[in-house]
Design a protein around this motif. Structure first.
Motif, PDB file in Angstrom:
ATOM      1  N   GLU A 218       0.789  -1.091   0.192  1.00 13.53           N
ATOM      2  CA  GLU A 218       0.005  -0.044   0.056  1.00 13.53           C
ATOM      3  C   GLU A 218       0.930   1.315  -0.018  1.00 13.53           C
ATOM      4  N   HIS A 219       1.759   1.307   0.901  1.00 12.35           N
ATOM      5  CA  HIS A 219       2.751   2.344   0.962  1.00 12.35           C
ATOM      6  C   HIS A 219       4.150   2.247   0.478  1.00 12.35           C
ATOM      7  N   PHE A 220       4.573   0.930   0.204  1.00 10.60           N
ATOM      8  CA  PHE A 220       6.001   0.377  -0.337  1.00 10.60           C
ATOM      9  C   PHE A 220       5.687  -0.799  -0.977  1.00 10.60           C
ATOM     10  N   PHE A 221       6.555  -0.673  -1.903  1.00  9.74           N
ATOM     11  CA  PHE A 221       6.438  -2.070  -2.838  1.00  9.74           C
ATOM     12  C   PHE A 221       8.026  -2.512  -3.151  1.00  9.74           C
ATOM     13  N   ALA A 222       8.098  -3.895  -3.460  1.00  7.82           N
ATOM     14  CA  ALA A 222       9.344  -4.220  -4.054  1.00  7.82           C
ATOM     15  C   ALA A 222       9.127  -5.269  -5.247  1.00  7.82           C
ATOM     16  N   ARG A 223      10.080  -5.163  -6.186  1.00  5.58           N
ATOM     17  CA  ARG A 223       9.885  -5.991  -7.235  1.00  5.58           C
ATOM     18  C   ARG A 223      11.080  -6.204  -7.711  1.00  5.58           C
ATOM     19  N   THR A 224      11.152  -7.561  -8.706  1.00  5.06           N
ATOM     20  CA  THR A 224      12.323  -8.003  -9.152  1.00  5.06           C
ATOM     21  C   THR A 224      12.782  -7.478 -10.487  1.00  5.06           C
ATOM     22  N   TYR A 232      12.754  -0.793  -5.385  1.00  3.88           N
ATOM     23  CA  TYR A 232      11.990  -0.475  -4.210  1.00  3.88           C
ATOM     24  C   TYR A 232      11.227   0.854  -4.472  1.00  3.88           C
ATOM     25  N   ARG A 233      10.029   1.009  -4.285  1.00  4.07           N
ATOM     26  CA  ARG A 233       9.242   2.091  -4.362  1.00  4.07           C
ATOM     27  C   ARG A 233       8.553   2.393  -3.081  1.00  4.07           C
ATOM     28  N   GLY A 234       8.779   3.531  -2.444  1.00  5.40           N
ATOM     29  CA  GLY A 234       8.203   3.988  -1.297  1.00  5.40           C
ATOM     30  C   GLY A 234       7.334   5.337  -1.320  1.00  5.40           C
ATOM     31  N   PRO A 235       6.931   5.713  -0.322  1.00  2.97           N
ATOM     32  CA  PRO A 235       5.920   7.189  -0.420  1.00  2.97           C
ATOM     33  C   PRO A 235       7.024   8.281  -1.142  1.00  2.97           C
ATOM     34  N   SER A 236       8.106   8.463  -0.867  1.00  2.00           N
ATOM     35  CA  SER A 236       8.858   9.302  -1.264  1.00  2.00           C
ATOM     36  C   SER A 236      10.130   9.192  -2.290  1.00  2.00           C
TER      37      SER A 236
END
Length: 434
Positions: A218-224, A232-236
Protein backbone atom coordinates in the motif's frame (compact mmCIF):
# COMPACT_ATOMS: atom_id res chain seq x y z
CA UNK A 1 33.28 -19.82 32.62
CA UNK A 2 30.65 -18.52 30.21
CA UNK A 3 28.88 -21.88 30.15
CA UNK A 4 28.82 -22.03 33.96
CA UNK A 5 27.18 -18.65 34.42
CA UNK A 6 24.72 -19.29 31.59
CA UNK A 7 23.78 -22.54 33.32
CA UNK A 8 23.21 -20.68 36.60
CA UNK A 9 21.01 -18.12 34.87
CA UNK A 10 18.81 -20.86 33.39
CA UNK A 11 18.11 -22.11 36.92
CA UNK A 12 16.69 -18.85 38.26
CA UNK A 13 13.16 -19.67 37.11
CA UNK A 14 11.40 -23.04 36.95
CA UNK A 15 10.02 -22.27 33.48
CA UNK A 16 11.93 -21.57 30.28
CA UNK A 17 9.14 -19.23 29.14
CA UNK A 18 6.91 -17.24 31.50
CA UNK A 19 5.69 -14.15 29.70
CA UNK A 20 5.64 -11.09 31.95
CA UNK A 21 7.28 -7.68 32.19
CA UNK A 22 7.32 -7.34 35.99
CA UNK A 23 10.51 -9.32 36.63
CA UNK A 24 12.60 -7.69 33.91
CA UNK A 25 11.38 -4.20 34.84
CA UNK A 26 12.39 -4.84 38.45
CA UNK A 27 15.86 -5.94 37.41
CA UNK A 28 16.25 -3.04 34.99
CA UNK A 29 15.32 -0.64 37.80
CA UNK A 30 18.06 -2.18 39.96
CA UNK A 31 20.49 -1.59 37.07
CA UNK A 32 19.52 2.07 36.72
CA UNK A 33 17.06 1.57 33.85
CA UNK A 34 19.53 1.26 30.98
CA UNK A 35 16.64 0.77 28.51
CA UNK A 36 15.99 4.52 28.91
CA UNK A 37 19.53 5.42 27.78
CA UNK A 38 19.65 3.73 24.39
CA UNK A 39 20.16 5.35 21.00
CA UNK A 40 17.09 5.44 18.71
CA UNK A 41 15.47 2.00 18.80
CA UNK A 42 13.93 -0.04 15.98
CA UNK A 43 11.83 -2.78 17.58
CA UNK A 44 11.04 -5.79 15.39
CA UNK A 45 8.38 -8.46 15.97
CA UNK A 46 6.62 -11.01 13.77
CA UNK A 47 6.68 -14.72 13.03
CA UNK A 48 9.03 -15.13 10.07
CA UNK A 49 11.65 -12.87 8.57
CA UNK A 50 12.53 -11.07 11.82
CA UNK A 51 16.16 -12.12 11.83
CA UNK A 52 16.69 -11.43 8.14
CA UNK A 53 15.09 -8.00 8.46
CA UNK A 54 17.24 -7.17 11.49
CA UNK A 55 20.38 -8.37 9.67
CA UNK A 56 19.50 -6.23 6.65
CA UNK A 57 18.90 -3.18 8.81
CA UNK A 58 22.27 -3.68 10.49
CA UNK A 59 24.03 -4.03 7.13
CA UNK A 60 22.38 -0.87 5.80
CA UNK A 61 23.32 1.24 8.82
CA UNK A 62 26.87 -0.10 8.94
CA UNK A 63 27.30 0.52 5.21
CA UNK A 64 26.45 4.14 5.98
CA UNK A 65 29.23 4.26 8.57
CA UNK A 66 26.83 4.16 11.53
CA UNK A 67 27.28 2.03 14.63
CA UNK A 68 24.43 -0.35 15.46
CA UNK A 69 23.62 -2.21 18.66
CA UNK A 70 21.74 -5.42 17.76
CA UNK A 71 19.91 -7.88 20.01
CA UNK A 72 18.67 -11.15 18.51
CA UNK A 73 17.77 -14.66 19.65
CA UNK A 74 18.33 -17.51 19.80
CA UNK A 75 22.01 -17.96 19.14
CA UNK A 76 23.26 -20.70 16.86
CA UNK A 77 26.74 -21.55 18.17
CA UNK A 78 27.85 -18.99 20.80
CA UNK A 79 25.68 -17.01 23.20
CA UNK A 80 27.64 -13.87 22.30
CA UNK A 81 25.87 -13.87 18.92
CA UNK A 82 22.80 -12.44 20.66
CA UNK A 83 24.43 -9.18 21.78
CA UNK A 84 26.24 -7.14 19.14
CA UNK A 85 27.64 -3.98 20.72
CA UNK A 86 28.24 -1.14 18.25
CA UNK A 87 28.85 -3.70 15.53
CA UNK A 88 31.08 -6.10 17.47
CA UNK A 89 30.39 -9.30 19.38
CA UNK A 90 31.58 -9.16 23.01
CA UNK A 91 34.71 -11.05 24.02
CA UNK A 92 34.35 -13.83 26.57
CA UNK A 93 35.83 -11.71 29.42
CA UNK A 94 33.57 -8.79 28.50
CA UNK A 95 30.51 -11.03 28.36
CA UNK A 96 31.38 -12.78 31.60
CA UNK A 97 31.75 -9.49 33.49
CA UNK A 98 28.46 -8.25 32.07
CA UNK A 99 26.52 -11.38 33.02
CA UNK A 100 28.05 -11.50 36.50
CA UNK A 101 27.06 -7.88 37.11
CA UNK A 102 23.48 -8.52 36.07
CA UNK A 103 23.35 -11.74 38.08
CA UNK A 104 24.49 -9.87 41.19
CA UNK A 105 21.93 -7.10 40.65
CA UNK A 106 19.17 -9.68 40.34
CA UNK A 107 20.06 -11.08 43.76
CA UNK A 108 18.82 -14.58 43.09
CA UNK A 109 15.24 -13.48 42.37
CA UNK A 110 13.14 -15.64 40.04
CA UNK A 111 13.64 -14.49 36.45
CA UNK A 112 13.74 -16.30 33.12
CA UNK A 113 16.94 -16.77 31.15
CA UNK A 114 15.68 -14.56 28.33
CA UNK A 115 14.67 -11.78 30.71
CA UNK A 116 17.98 -11.58 32.54
CA UNK A 117 20.06 -11.81 29.37
CA UNK A 118 17.90 -9.11 27.75
CA UNK A 119 18.66 -6.88 30.73
CA UNK A 120 22.35 -7.62 30.20
CA UNK A 121 22.06 -6.53 26.56
CA UNK A 122 20.39 -3.25 27.53
CA UNK A 123 23.13 -2.57 30.08
CA UNK A 124 25.85 -3.18 27.49
CA UNK A 125 24.12 -1.02 24.92
CA UNK A 126 23.58 1.88 27.35
CA UNK A 127 27.32 1.98 28.11
CA UNK A 128 28.61 2.04 24.54
CA UNK A 129 27.90 4.82 22.03
CA UNK A 130 26.03 3.93 18.84
CA UNK A 131 23.72 5.66 16.40
CA UNK A 132 20.95 3.02 16.33
CA UNK A 133 19.72 0.07 18.40
CA UNK A 134 17.84 -2.79 16.72
CA UNK A 135 15.88 -5.12 19.00
CA UNK A 136 14.30 -8.41 17.94
CA UNK A 137 11.55 -9.80 20.15
CA UNK A 138 12.07 -13.29 21.49
CA UNK A 139 8.46 -14.45 21.65
CA UNK A 140 5.29 -12.52 20.90
CA UNK A 141 5.64 -8.84 21.65
CA UNK A 142 3.27 -7.47 24.27
CA UNK A 143 4.92 -9.30 27.19
CA UNK A 144 8.31 -9.89 25.58
CA UNK A 145 11.25 -8.72 27.70
CA UNK A 146 12.38 -6.40 24.88
CA UNK A 147 9.09 -4.48 25.08
CA UNK A 148 10.23 -2.08 27.80
CA UNK A 149 11.44 0.80 25.63
CA UNK A 150 8.76 3.42 26.09
CA UNK A 151 9.43 5.44 22.96
CA UNK A 152 11.20 3.60 20.11
CA UNK A 153 12.00 5.49 16.92
CA UNK A 154 10.10 2.88 14.88
CA UNK A 155 8.41 -0.49 15.26
CA UNK A 156 8.35 -3.22 12.61
CA UNK A 157 6.04 -6.20 12.10
CA UNK A 158 7.18 -8.97 9.75
CA UNK A 159 4.69 -11.56 8.41
CA UNK A 160 2.57 -13.05 11.20
CA UNK A 161 1.66 -16.72 11.09
CA UNK A 162 0.81 -19.58 13.43
CA UNK A 163 3.65 -20.42 15.83
CA UNK A 164 4.13 -20.79 19.60
CA UNK A 165 0.40 -21.31 19.97
CA UNK A 166 0.73 -22.64 23.52
CA UNK A 167 2.03 -19.23 24.63
CA UNK A 168 0.41 -16.78 22.22
CA UNK A 169 -2.97 -18.37 21.53
CA UNK A 170 -4.44 -20.87 19.12
CA UNK A 171 -5.87 -18.37 16.63
CA UNK A 172 -4.09 -16.04 14.26
CA UNK A 173 -6.02 -13.10 15.73
CA UNK A 174 -4.62 -13.82 19.20
CA UNK A 175 -1.08 -14.13 17.88
CA UNK A 176 -1.41 -10.89 15.90
CA UNK A 177 -2.68 -9.10 19.02
CA UNK A 178 0.39 -10.22 20.96
CA UNK A 179 2.73 -9.09 18.17
CA UNK A 180 0.89 -5.77 17.90
CA UNK A 181 1.76 -5.19 21.54
CA UNK A 182 5.04 -3.58 20.47
CA UNK A 183 3.15 -0.66 18.91
CA UNK A 184 3.56 2.58 20.86
CA UNK A 185 1.22 5.53 20.81
CA UNK A 186 2.10 7.85 17.95
CA UNK A 187 5.16 5.84 16.82
CA UNK A 188 5.07 4.70 13.19
CA UNK A 189 5.01 0.96 12.49
CA UNK A 190 6.36 -0.55 9.26
CA UNK A 191 4.24 -3.60 8.43
CA UNK A 192 4.84 -6.49 6.04
CA UNK A 193 1.90 -7.71 3.99
CA UNK A 194 -0.35 -9.75 6.28
CA UNK A 195 -3.21 -12.18 5.96
CA UNK A 196 -6.70 -10.71 6.27
CA UNK A 197 -7.32 -11.71 9.89
CA UNK A 198 -3.96 -10.50 11.17
CA UNK A 199 -4.24 -7.26 9.20
CA UNK A 200 -7.60 -6.51 10.79
CA UNK A 201 -6.12 -6.85 14.27
CA UNK A 202 -3.16 -4.60 13.43
CA UNK A 203 -5.44 -1.96 11.91
CA UNK A 204 -7.61 -1.90 15.02
CA UNK A 205 -4.64 -1.56 17.34
CA UNK A 206 -3.06 1.19 15.25
CA UNK A 207 -6.33 3.15 15.28
CA UNK A 208 -6.61 2.79 19.04
CA UNK A 209 -3.08 4.13 19.61
CA UNK A 210 -2.86 6.62 16.76
CA UNK A 211 -0.04 4.65 15.15
CA UNK A 212 0.78 5.49 11.51
CA UNK A 213 1.03 2.19 9.63
CA UNK A 214 3.44 2.01 6.70
CA UNK A 215 2.16 -1.03 4.81
CA UNK A 216 3.80 -3.26 2.25
CA UNK A 217 1.65 -3.31 -0.88
CA UNK A 218 0.00 0.00 0.00
CA UNK A 219 2.76 2.44 0.94
CA UNK A 220 5.87 0.61 -0.24
CA UNK A 221 6.57 -2.06 -2.85
CA UNK A 222 9.42 -4.24 -4.06
CA UNK A 223 9.82 -6.05 -7.35
CA UNK A 224 12.52 -7.99 -9.12
CA UNK A 225 14.27 -6.16 -11.95
CA UNK A 226 15.04 -7.88 -15.24
CA UNK A 227 18.69 -8.30 -14.18
CA UNK A 228 17.68 -9.86 -10.84
CA UNK A 229 18.14 -6.65 -8.87
CA UNK A 230 15.64 -5.16 -6.46
CA UNK A 231 13.49 -2.15 -7.25
CA UNK A 232 12.02 -0.49 -4.15
CA UNK A 233 9.31 2.14 -4.35
CA UNK A 234 8.15 4.01 -1.26
CA UNK A 235 6.13 7.13 -0.44
CA UNK A 236 8.97 9.49 -1.39
CA UNK A 237 11.62 7.47 -3.26
CA UNK A 238 12.35 4.81 -5.84
CA UNK A 239 15.61 2.90 -5.43
CA UNK A 240 17.19 0.48 -7.91
CA UNK A 241 19.47 -1.84 -5.97
CA UNK A 242 21.40 -5.10 -6.35
CA UNK A 243 19.79 -8.44 -5.55
CA UNK A 244 19.73 -9.24 -1.82
CA UNK A 245 22.76 -11.17 -0.60
CA UNK A 246 20.53 -13.66 1.22
CA UNK A 247 19.09 -16.46 -0.91
CA UNK A 248 15.37 -16.90 -1.50
CA UNK A 249 12.75 -14.88 -3.32
CA UNK A 250 11.18 -13.96 0.03
CA UNK A 251 14.32 -11.99 0.90
CA UNK A 252 13.24 -9.31 -1.56
CA UNK A 253 10.28 -8.64 0.74
CA UNK A 254 12.41 -8.71 3.89
CA UNK A 255 14.82 -6.28 2.25
CA UNK A 256 11.96 -4.00 1.26
CA UNK A 257 10.76 -3.97 4.87
CA UNK A 258 14.20 -2.81 6.01
CA UNK A 259 14.36 -0.22 3.23
CA UNK A 260 10.97 1.16 4.28
CA UNK A 261 12.46 1.69 7.74
CA UNK A 262 15.43 3.54 6.25
CA UNK A 263 13.14 5.69 4.12
CA UNK A 264 10.97 6.57 7.11
CA UNK A 265 13.89 7.43 9.38
CA UNK A 266 15.95 9.31 6.80
CA UNK A 267 13.36 11.07 4.66
CA UNK A 268 9.76 11.09 5.74
CA UNK A 269 9.69 11.13 9.54
CA UNK A 270 8.48 14.44 11.04
CA UNK A 271 12.05 14.96 12.30
CA UNK A 272 14.30 12.65 10.26
CA UNK A 273 16.66 10.76 12.57
CA UNK A 274 19.22 10.14 9.80
CA UNK A 275 18.74 12.93 7.22
CA UNK A 276 22.15 12.43 5.62
CA UNK A 277 21.89 8.70 4.95
CA UNK A 278 24.17 8.30 1.90
CA UNK A 279 22.46 6.80 -1.17
CA UNK A 280 25.46 4.61 -2.02
CA UNK A 281 25.13 2.85 1.33
CA UNK A 282 21.91 1.17 0.25
CA UNK A 283 23.47 -0.91 -2.52
CA UNK A 284 26.50 -1.73 -0.39
CA UNK A 285 24.30 -2.73 2.53
CA UNK A 286 21.98 -4.95 0.48
CA UNK A 287 25.01 -6.77 -0.96
CA UNK A 288 26.69 -7.32 2.41
CA UNK A 289 23.91 -8.83 4.56
CA UNK A 290 24.92 -11.91 6.52
CA UNK A 291 22.46 -14.07 8.45
CA UNK A 292 23.45 -17.70 9.10
CA UNK A 293 21.05 -20.63 8.65
CA UNK A 294 18.55 -18.79 6.46
CA UNK A 295 18.87 -20.62 3.16
CA UNK A 296 22.61 -20.45 3.68
CA UNK A 297 24.87 -22.32 1.32
CA UNK A 298 27.74 -23.99 3.19
CA UNK A 299 30.84 -23.89 0.99
CA UNK A 300 33.56 -25.23 3.26
CA UNK A 301 34.04 -27.31 6.39
CA UNK A 302 33.95 -30.99 7.45
CA UNK A 303 30.37 -31.56 6.34
CA UNK A 304 30.99 -30.03 2.93
CA UNK A 305 34.06 -32.24 2.61
CA UNK A 306 31.75 -35.27 2.68
CA UNK A 307 30.30 -34.25 -0.68
CA UNK A 308 31.57 -35.31 -4.10
CA UNK A 309 32.37 -32.67 -6.69
CA UNK A 310 29.31 -30.83 -7.99
CA UNK A 311 27.17 -31.41 -4.90
CA UNK A 312 25.82 -28.52 -2.78
CA UNK A 313 24.97 -28.27 0.93
CA UNK A 314 22.38 -25.77 2.17
CA UNK A 315 21.08 -24.96 5.66
CA UNK A 316 17.83 -23.39 6.84
CA UNK A 317 16.57 -22.95 10.40
CA UNK A 318 12.92 -22.12 9.65
CA UNK A 319 10.63 -24.27 11.79
CA UNK A 320 6.99 -23.45 11.06
CA UNK A 321 4.60 -23.94 8.11
CA UNK A 322 5.06 -20.38 6.83
CA UNK A 323 8.83 -20.88 6.67
CA UNK A 324 8.42 -24.27 4.96
CA UNK A 325 6.15 -22.72 2.32
CA UNK A 326 8.81 -20.09 1.59
CA UNK A 327 11.47 -22.79 1.21
CA UNK A 328 9.19 -24.85 -1.02
CA UNK A 329 8.54 -21.84 -3.23
CA UNK A 330 12.25 -21.17 -3.59
CA UNK A 331 12.91 -24.86 -4.28
CA UNK A 332 10.85 -24.55 -7.46
CA UNK A 333 13.77 -22.61 -8.95
CA UNK A 334 16.19 -25.44 -8.11
CA UNK A 335 15.66 -27.47 -11.26
CA UNK A 336 19.23 -28.21 -12.24
CA UNK A 337 19.86 -30.86 -9.56
CA UNK A 338 17.78 -33.30 -7.51
CA UNK A 339 16.85 -31.98 -4.06
CA UNK A 340 17.73 -34.20 -1.11
CA UNK A 341 17.17 -33.38 2.53
CA UNK A 342 18.18 -33.88 6.14
CA UNK A 343 15.27 -33.05 8.44
CA UNK A 344 15.03 -32.61 12.21
CA UNK A 345 12.45 -30.71 14.24
CA UNK A 346 11.22 -30.25 17.79
CA UNK A 347 8.20 -32.35 18.72
CA UNK A 348 6.53 -29.18 20.06
CA UNK A 349 6.33 -27.72 16.55
CA UNK A 350 3.64 -28.24 13.91
CA UNK A 351 5.43 -31.14 12.24
CA UNK A 352 2.70 -31.93 9.72
CA UNK A 353 2.19 -28.26 8.92
CA UNK A 354 5.90 -27.91 8.20
CA UNK A 355 6.15 -31.01 6.05
CA UNK A 356 2.95 -30.58 4.04
CA UNK A 357 4.32 -28.01 1.55
CA UNK A 358 7.88 -29.30 1.52
CA UNK A 359 8.21 -33.07 1.97
CA UNK A 360 7.18 -34.08 -1.52
CA UNK A 361 9.86 -31.84 -3.03
CA UNK A 362 12.63 -34.05 -1.66
CA UNK A 363 13.82 -36.79 -3.98
CA UNK A 364 15.37 -38.49 -0.95
CA UNK A 365 15.14 -37.52 2.73
CA UNK A 366 16.97 -38.61 5.87
CA UNK A 367 15.54 -37.66 9.25
CA UNK A 368 17.53 -37.11 12.46
CA UNK A 369 16.96 -36.33 16.10
CA UNK A 370 18.41 -32.97 17.17
CA UNK A 371 21.46 -33.67 19.36
CA UNK A 372 21.07 -32.58 22.97
CA UNK A 373 17.40 -31.56 22.64
CA UNK A 374 15.05 -33.53 24.88
CA UNK A 375 12.06 -32.16 22.97
CA UNK A 376 13.37 -33.32 19.57
CA UNK A 377 11.11 -35.40 17.39
CA UNK A 378 12.69 -38.82 16.97
CA UNK A 379 14.29 -39.70 13.65
CA UNK A 380 11.80 -42.54 13.26
CA UNK A 381 8.77 -40.30 13.83
CA UNK A 382 10.23 -37.73 11.44
CA UNK A 383 10.52 -40.32 8.68
CA UNK A 384 6.96 -41.50 9.30
CA UNK A 385 5.66 -37.94 9.10
CA UNK A 386 7.57 -37.23 5.88
CA UNK A 387 6.18 -40.40 4.30
CA UNK A 388 2.71 -39.29 5.34
CA UNK A 389 3.28 -36.18 3.24
CA UNK A 390 4.33 -38.06 0.10
CA UNK A 391 8.10 -38.11 0.42
CA UNK A 392 8.68 -41.49 -1.22
CA UNK A 393 12.15 -42.15 0.19
CA UNK A 394 12.27 -40.99 3.83
CA UNK A 395 14.33 -42.96 6.33
CA UNK A 396 15.81 -42.25 9.79
CA UNK A 397 19.54 -41.73 10.23
CA UNK A 398 21.63 -41.70 13.43
CA UNK A 399 23.31 -38.34 12.76
CA UNK A 400 23.63 -35.51 10.26
CA UNK A 401 26.98 -36.88 9.10
CA UNK A 402 25.48 -40.34 8.56
CA UNK A 403 22.49 -38.82 6.77
CA UNK A 404 24.73 -36.94 4.34
CA UNK A 405 26.78 -40.07 3.68
CA UNK A 406 23.60 -42.06 2.94
CA UNK A 407 22.30 -39.38 0.58
CA UNK A 408 25.60 -39.30 -1.30
CA UNK A 409 25.54 -43.10 -1.59
CA UNK A 410 21.97 -42.98 -2.91
CA UNK A 411 22.68 -40.33 -5.55
CA UNK A 412 23.72 -41.21 -9.06
CA UNK A 413 24.44 -37.59 -10.05
CA UNK A 414 25.32 -34.34 -8.24
CA UNK A 415 22.49 -33.20 -5.98
CA UNK A 416 21.58 -30.37 -3.66
CA UNK A 417 21.19 -31.31 0.02
CA UNK A 418 19.11 -29.07 2.28
CA UNK A 419 19.35 -29.47 6.08
CA UNK A 420 16.19 -28.03 7.59
CA UNK A 421 13.52 -28.02 10.28
CA UNK A 422 14.98 -26.26 13.31
CA UNK A 423 17.29 -23.47 14.40
CA UNK A 424 18.59 -25.84 17.08
CA UNK A 425 19.54 -28.35 14.39
CA UNK A 426 21.09 -25.52 12.37
CA UNK A 427 23.21 -24.55 15.38
CA UNK A 428 24.59 -28.06 15.77
CA UNK A 429 25.33 -28.20 12.03
CA UNK A 430 27.23 -24.91 12.07
CA UNK A 431 29.17 -26.05 15.11
CA UNK A 432 30.02 -29.40 13.52
CA UNK A 433 31.02 -27.72 10.28
CA UNK A 434 33.28 -25.09 11.86
Amino acid sequence: MIDRILDRLTRLHPKVIDLSLERVLGLLDALGNPQDRLPPVIHVAGTNGKGSTVATLRALFEAAGLRAHVYTSPHLVRFAERIRIAGALPSDPQLLALLEEVEAANGGNPITFFEITTAAAFLAFARSPAEICILETGLGGRLDATNVVERPALTVLTPIAMDHESFLGGRIEAIAAEKAGIMKRGVACVVAKQGRKAAKVLDARSTELGVPLIKEGEHFFARTASDGGLIYRGPSVEWSLPAPALAGAFQYRNTALALACIERLSRTAPVPAFPDFPPGALGLGVRSVEWPARLQRLTQGPLVDLLPEGWELWLDGGHNPHAAEAIAQHARSWRDKPLMGVFGILSTKDVDGYLEPLAARFHTLRTVAIPGEAASLSAEDGATAATRHFCLDAKPAPSVEAAIAELVAAGSAPARILICGSLYLAGTVLSANS
